[in-house]
Design a protein around this motif. Structure first.
Motif, PDB file in Angstrom:
ATOM      1  N   GLN A 134      -4.850  -4.456  -0.590  1.00  0.00           N
ATOM      2  CA  GLN A 134      -5.120  -3.629   0.813  1.00  0.00           C
ATOM      3  C   GLN A 134      -5.633  -2.278   0.152  1.00  0.00           C
ATOM      4  N   ILE A 142       0.711  -1.168   7.860  1.00  0.00           N
ATOM      5  CA  ILE A 142       0.858  -2.443   6.503  1.00  0.00           C
ATOM      6  C   ILE A 142       1.684  -1.808   5.553  1.00  0.00           C
ATOM      7  N   PRO A 143       1.803  -0.444   5.209  1.00  0.00           N
ATOM      8  CA  PRO A 143       2.855   0.029   4.258  1.00  0.00           C
ATOM      9  C   PRO A 143       4.134  -0.393   4.479  1.00  0.00           C
ATOM     10  N   LYS A 191      -0.504   4.322   0.625  1.00  0.00           N
ATOM     11  CA  LYS A 191      -1.345   5.447   1.173  1.00  0.00           C
ATOM     12  C   LYS A 191      -0.693   5.920   2.768  1.00  0.00           C
ATOM     13  N   PHE A 192      -0.102   5.124   3.414  1.00  0.00           N
ATOM     14  CA  PHE A 192       0.472   5.726   4.689  1.00  0.00           C
ATOM     15  C   PHE A 192      -0.453   6.582   5.521  1.00  0.00           C
ATOM     16  N   CYS A 193      -1.662   5.762   5.960  1.00  0.00           N
ATOM     17  CA  CYS A 193      -2.526   6.310   6.904  1.00  0.00           C
ATOM     18  C   CYS A 193      -1.908   6.583   8.202  1.00  0.00           C
ATOM     19  N   HIS A 196     -10.642   2.404  -1.367  1.00  0.00           N
ATOM     20  CA  HIS A 196     -10.324   3.265  -0.759  1.00  0.00           C
ATOM     21  C   HIS A 196     -10.901   4.480  -1.385  1.00  0.00           C
ATOM     22  N   PHE A 247      -2.183   5.789  10.987  1.00  0.00           N
ATOM     23  CA  PHE A 247      -2.417   4.854  12.254  1.00  0.00           C
ATOM     24  C   PHE A 247      -1.824   3.407  11.848  1.00  0.00           C
ATOM     25  N   CYS A 248      -1.666   3.309  10.292  1.00  0.00           N
ATOM     26  CA  CYS A 248      -1.528   1.869   9.827  1.00  0.00           C
ATOM     27  C   CYS A 248       0.079   1.645   9.775  1.00  0.00           C
ATOM     28  N   CYS A 294       0.850  -1.134   0.068  1.00  0.00           N
ATOM     29  CA  CYS A 294       0.157  -0.194  -0.125  1.00  0.00           C
ATOM     30  C   CYS A 294       1.083   1.205   0.120  1.00  0.00           C
ATOM     31  N   ARG A 338      -6.325  10.409   5.738  1.00  0.00           N
ATOM     32  CA  ARG A 338      -6.928   9.563   4.794  1.00  0.00           C
ATOM     33  C   ARG A 338      -7.100  10.476   3.598  1.00  0.00           C
TER      34      ARG A 338
HETATM   35  S1  SF4 Z   1      -5.438   2.057   6.257  1.00  0.00           S
HETATM   36 FE1  SF4 Z   1      -5.441   0.962   4.245  1.00  0.00          FE
HETATM   37  S2  SF4 Z   1      -5.085   2.574   2.786  1.00  0.00           S
HETATM   38 FE2  SF4 Z   1      -4.468   3.188   4.877  1.00  0.00          FE
HETATM   39  S3  SF4 Z   1      -2.164   2.596   4.702  1.00  0.00           S
HETATM   40 FE3  SF4 Z   1      -3.331   1.309   5.772  1.00  0.00          FE
HETATM   41  S4  SF4 Z   1      -3.676  -0.395   4.125  1.00  0.00           S
HETATM   42 FE4  SF4 Z   1      -3.021   1.734   3.143  1.00  0.00          FE
END
Ligand code: SF4
Length: 417
Positions: free
Chosen positions: A176, A141-142, A134-136, A213, A138-139, A132, A252
């Motif tokens: 994602q 995942i990236p 995006k780098f939200c 998204h 709180f996340c 991903c 976001r």
């Molecule tokens: S919440 Fe979703 S869109 Fe935002 S960084 Fe995490 S995986 Fe990516």
């Protein structure tokens, strides 16, 4: 995504002659596929790994593997913490285990990694984009799954064809952020193009996709769902928070107005679309008034499915480094309870309004003496039947409802004279 990875690994191991067992005590290979989206998930994996350690001193001495988001590109810390783990594998990269097994079992691992080789279920998950961008705030995942990498249209179509030949009727395309599919490929095909190509496949009944998204849900994707007969009318569109300041802090990239506007557009173009969403309560600094905006959004939009989680900080994320997790646990719990109560009332009402309607469902299996399947809107429907078959498409008339599922009766097929 993890489920899809586990299915692929299981399939590759099946091709090497291994089969599953129901207890770690009887296993020659144990793999934990880790999720780190919340700290509690990571803690669970750590606890389980520790409890498996004594098995390494038994005569069986199983091969122990850790895969998934807990394994980053640099594994030094993990190797120090869990020296008894034999193989560490980043998400989607389980070749190291296959190589170790190939050596141990004397099987050539070539050809064992790839599309499903064992008999799959009637539904299957197909990852189409990894990572991903995006780098939200709180996340995590990236950082763990890396930047976006799309699989080609040809590759996905080929895999789907193989799956349909093995009896798969419904696929769910995974990412994602599935809406940003294809931007990194030559010619930049998008999700709408991929859906169009898959819609042509014989023997495939249904196509779904997860997760969208709001900023990348294009007109082309919406129109593809509206116009392609195999693409189901169900969209998962996380909103995460209803207040613009909180959304901004979450990075976001959209506002409450933009989100509502998008929902209006989707509903006007796709009649009978069902919508699901995700949200976080108690994000850093979220006040009662800001939380009320999330609640108001839920009451106004009336989602068909909602997954709410209370915010917990993840080490290394932007919110962990730059913001304070200052909403008390009790407040987060209270907010979650309020959301769950409101959502339950919405679903009680909306599902009750479906009693008397007829839906086509794909029969997925049997649970507690009843058959079950889903309609195109992803509603779970139970039904009684003497003559149902997993994988068949049948019509069911709804006779009863609860907030979480519907029950119905199979309508006998019309005999054409
Ligand atoms: S919440 Fe979703 S869109 Fe935002 S960084 Fe995490 S995986 Fe990516």
């Amino acid at each position: 995504m993890n489920k899809a990875d586990s299915e692929r690994l299981e399939s590759a191991m099946g091709q090497m002659g291994l089969s599953s067992t129901d207890s770690p005590m009887n296993a020659d290979v144990i793999v934990l596929n880790s999720c780190v989206v919340r700290q509690s998930a990571e803690d669970k994996v750590t606890g389980l790994l520790t409890s498996l350690k004594p098995l390494k001193n038994t005569a069986r001495n199983p091969i122990l593997g850790l895969m998934g988001c807990m394994v980053g590109p640099n594994q030094d810390t993990l190797k120090k913490k869990f020296p008894y783990v034999d193989v560490f594998m980043q998400p989607q990269q389980y070749e190291p285990l296959i190589d170790v097994l190939g050596e141990k079992l004397g099987v050539d691992p070539e050809g064992c990694v790839g599309p499903l080789s064992a008999k799959p279920d009637v539904t299957a998950y197909i990852p189409i984009i990894h990572g991903c961008d995006k780098f939200c705030s709180f996340c995590i995942i990236p950082y763990r799954r890396g930047r976006e990498i799309s699989r080609t249209v040809d590759e996905v179509v080929f895999e789907t064809k193989q799956l349909t030949q093995k009896g798969v009727k419904e696929i769910t395309l995974l990412g994602q952020n599935v809406d940003s599919y294809g931007h990194d490929l030559p010619g930049k095909p998008d999700l709408g193009d991929l859906l169009t190509a898959l819609n042509e496949l014989e023997n495939l009944e249904r196509i779904r996709f997860l997760t969208s998204h709001p900023n990348d849900m294009s007109d082309h994707i919406i129109d593809s769902v509206a116009n392609l007969n195999k693409v189901c009318e169900h969209i998962n569109l996380p909103f995460q928070a209803g207040d613009d300041t909180v959304l901004n802090n979450m990075r976001r990239g959209y506002t409450n107005y933009h989100y509502r506007d998008l929902i209006d557009k989707i509903r006007s173009r796709i009649p009978n679309v069902s919508l699901s969403t995700d949200l976080i309560v108690g994000f850093c600094g979220e006040t009662d008034v800001q939380f009320e905006k999330s609640l108001q959004l839920i009451e106004d939009i009336r989602f068909d499915k909602l997954h709410a989680a209370s915010y917990s900080t993840r080490k290394g994320t932007i919110s962990d480094r730059m913001m304070t997790d200052d909403v008390p646990l009790e407040t987060k719990k209270k907010r979650l309870e309020i959301i769950e109560t409101v959502q339950k009332d919405i679903l009680t009402e909306s599902n009750a309004s479906l009693v008397g309607e007829t839906f086509e469902i794909l029969v997925e299996g049997r649970k507690r003496g009843k058959w079950f399947g889903r309609n195109r809107n992803d509603k779970l429907i139970y039904f009684q039947s003497e003559a149902a078959r997993k994988g068949e498409m049948i019509n069911v008339i709804i006779v009863d409802s609860s907030p979480w599922s519907l029950s119905g009766t199979k309508i006998p097929e019309q005999v054409s004279l």
